[in-house]
Design a protein around this motif. Structure first.
Motif, mmCIF file in Angstrom:
data_model
loop_
_atom_site.group_PDB
_atom_site.id
_atom_site.type_symbol
_atom_site.label_atom_id
_atom_site.label_comp_id
_atom_site.label_asym_id
_atom_site.label_seq_id
_atom_site.Cartn_x
_atom_site.Cartn_y
_atom_site.Cartn_z
ATOM 1 N N UNK A 132 5.756 3.420 -10.614
ATOM 2 C CA UNK A 132 4.525 2.885 -11.198
ATOM 3 C C UNK A 132 4.112 3.687 -12.425
ATOM 4 N N UNK A 133 4.232 5.007 -12.347
ATOM 5 C CA UNK A 133 3.875 5.852 -13.488
ATOM 6 C C UNK A 133 4.769 5.562 -14.687
ATOM 7 N N UNK A 134 6.040 5.264 -14.432
ATOM 8 C CA UNK A 134 6.963 4.952 -15.528
ATOM 9 C C UNK A 134 6.566 3.645 -16.209
ATOM 10 N N UNK A 135 6.177 2.639 -15.424
ATOM 11 C CA UNK A 135 5.690 1.395 -16.023
ATOM 12 C C UNK A 135 4.446 1.667 -16.870
ATOM 13 N N UNK A 136 3.541 2.507 -16.360
ATOM 14 C CA UNK A 136 2.309 2.816 -17.091
ATOM 15 C C UNK A 136 2.617 3.514 -18.411
ATOM 16 N N UNK A 137 3.579 4.433 -18.405
ATOM 17 C CA UNK A 137 3.957 5.125 -19.648
ATOM 18 C C UNK A 137 4.521 4.159 -20.679
ATOM 19 N N UNK A 138 5.138 3.098 -20.201
ATOM 20 C CA UNK A 138 5.662 2.081 -21.109
ATOM 21 C C UNK A 138 4.571 1.147 -21.637
ATOM 22 N N UNK A 139 3.356 1.321 -21.136
ATOM 23 C CA UNK A 139 2.244 0.485 -21.570
ATOM 24 C C UNK A 139 2.111 -0.809 -20.804
ATOM 25 N N UNK A 140 2.784 -0.910 -19.666
ATOM 26 C CA UNK A 140 2.719 -2.132 -18.845
ATOM 27 C C UNK A 140 1.324 -2.237 -18.237
ATOM 28 N N UNK A 141 0.582 -3.252 -18.601
ATOM 29 C CA UNK A 141 -0.783 -3.403 -18.099
ATOM 30 C C UNK A 141 -0.935 -4.608 -17.174
ATOM 31 N N UNK A 142 0.014 -5.539 -17.206
ATOM 32 C CA UNK A 142 -0.086 -6.702 -16.331
ATOM 33 C C UNK A 142 0.393 -6.340 -14.928
ATOM 34 N N UNK A 143 -0.130 -7.026 -13.912
ATOM 35 C CA UNK A 143 0.318 -6.742 -12.547
ATOM 36 C C UNK A 143 1.824 -6.958 -12.397
ATOM 37 N N UNK A 144 2.430 -6.158 -11.548
ATOM 38 C CA UNK A 144 3.862 -6.237 -11.283
ATOM 39 C C UNK A 144 4.146 -7.234 -10.165
ATOM 40 N N UNK A 145 5.339 -7.826 -10.235
ATOM 41 C CA UNK A 145 5.878 -8.622 -9.134
ATOM 42 C C UNK A 145 6.772 -7.678 -8.336
ATOM 43 N N UNK A 146 6.443 -7.490 -7.045
ATOM 44 C CA UNK A 146 7.109 -6.484 -6.220
ATOM 45 C C UNK A 146 7.725 -7.153 -5.000
ATOM 46 N N UNK A 147 8.930 -6.702 -4.608
ATOM 47 C CA UNK A 147 9.459 -7.033 -3.294
ATOM 48 C C UNK A 147 9.579 -5.711 -2.531
ATOM 49 N N UNK A 148 9.130 -5.721 -1.276
ATOM 50 C CA UNK A 148 9.195 -4.547 -0.404
ATOM 51 C C UNK A 148 10.165 -4.893 0.728
ATOM 52 N N UNK A 149 11.371 -4.334 0.652
ATOM 53 C CA UNK A 149 12.423 -4.616 1.629
ATOM 54 C C UNK A 149 12.312 -3.635 2.789
ATOM 55 N N UNK A 150 12.049 -4.156 3.984
ATOM 56 C CA UNK A 150 11.797 -3.291 5.127
ATOM 57 C C UNK A 150 10.387 -2.731 5.046
ATOM 58 N N UNK A 151 9.422 -3.620 4.830
ATOM 59 C CA UNK A 151 8.047 -3.230 4.513
ATOM 60 C C UNK A 151 7.316 -2.536 5.648
ATOM 61 N N UNK A 152 7.765 -2.723 6.899
ATOM 62 C CA UNK A 152 7.027 -2.149 8.015
ATOM 63 C C UNK A 152 5.606 -2.691 8.042
ATOM 64 N N UNK A 153 4.655 -1.822 8.365
ATOM 65 C CA UNK A 153 3.257 -2.247 8.480
ATOM 66 C C UNK A 153 2.511 -2.133 7.158
ATOM 67 N N UNK A 154 3.222 -1.774 6.082
ATOM 68 C CA UNK A 154 2.603 -1.853 4.767
ATOM 69 C C UNK A 154 2.217 -0.543 4.113
ATOM 70 N N UNK A 155 2.875 0.554 4.492
ATOM 71 C CA UNK A 155 2.526 1.838 3.875
ATOM 72 C C UNK A 155 2.603 1.763 2.348
ATOM 73 N N UNK A 156 3.593 1.078 1.797
ATOM 74 C CA UNK A 156 3.681 0.898 0.346
ATOM 75 C C UNK A 156 3.030 -0.407 -0.101
ATOM 76 N N UNK A 157 3.206 -1.474 0.664
ATOM 77 C CA UNK A 157 2.718 -2.791 0.244
ATOM 78 C C UNK A 157 1.199 -2.831 0.101
ATOM 79 N N UNK A 158 0.471 -2.245 1.037
ATOM 80 C CA UNK A 158 -0.988 -2.332 0.987
ATOM 81 C C UNK A 158 -1.571 -1.624 -0.240
ATOM 82 N N UNK A 159 -1.128 -0.393 -0.575
ATOM 83 C CA UNK A 159 -1.645 0.215 -1.807
ATOM 84 C C UNK A 159 -1.253 -0.559 -3.062
#
Length: 193
Positions: free
Chosen positions: A20-47
């Protein structure tokens, strides 16, 4: 405390935060399209959802997906898609970020190459992968259905990417199921060229 409670604890994984920080350094301001493979209960997906991104969360466990959806704030639900399936069997649209925290090694070895090709092909140009792979000294090495990579094999996998992070780690901890385990990990963030 149940396995699912323990597995969902903790902040956003450092590999995901770095991507995420790398996208921000590139100036990416629009929301990202993300796939979470093996998401579990959402430790990464929820944030990620809380930050305004769109997430397709995939996990083979119905219980995990149900808990993720129950924990998702109502305002974020329209940006959450879920699929109950093994990720090597699932399909997903083109994304900017693929997240798979501690899950890719659970793809059977005979299917891993096909899955990794699909991960690459479904990343938009400039998209990133944030994940972990297991090395040969991991306690899971040799178990049926677990994919292990040597450092040379990791380098081959990452050839079509620009590697932004590749850390090799060995540590002894306790798993979310309460079992002692020796980990041999590769933490990686890589950008599709």
């Amino acid at each position: 405390m149940s396995y699912w409670d323990r597995a969902g604890q903790g902040p956003l994984r450092p590999t995901v935060a770095q991507a995420l920080a790398a996208f921000a350094r590139e100036g990416r301001t629009t929301p990202l399209r993300v796939v979470d493979l093996g998401c579990g209960v959402g430790r990464d997906a929820l944030p990620l959802l809380a930050m305004g991104h769109t997430v397709h969360a995939i996990d083979r466990e119905q219980t995990a997906v149900d808990r993720l959806r129950a924990a998702c704030p109502p305002g974020d639900l329209p940006r959450l898609a879920t699929t109950v399936a093994r990720f090597e069997d699932a399909g997903w649209a083109e994304v900017d970020l693929t997240v798979s925290s501690f899950a890719l090694p659970f793809c059977p070895p005979e299917r891993f190459a096909g899955l990794f090709t699909r991960i690459h092909d479904r990343l938009a140009p400039g998209g990133r992968l944030a994940c972990q792979l297991l090395g040969p000294r991991d306690d899971f090495a040799g178990r049926p259905g677990i994919t292990i990579h040597t450092p040379a094999e990791v380098a081959t996998l990452l050839a079509p990417f620009t590697v932004e992070r590749l850390d090799e780690e060995e540590t002894d901890t306790v798993t979310p199921r309460g079992r002692p385990k020796h980990w041999h990990l590769f933490h990686l963030v890589a950008q599709r060229r």
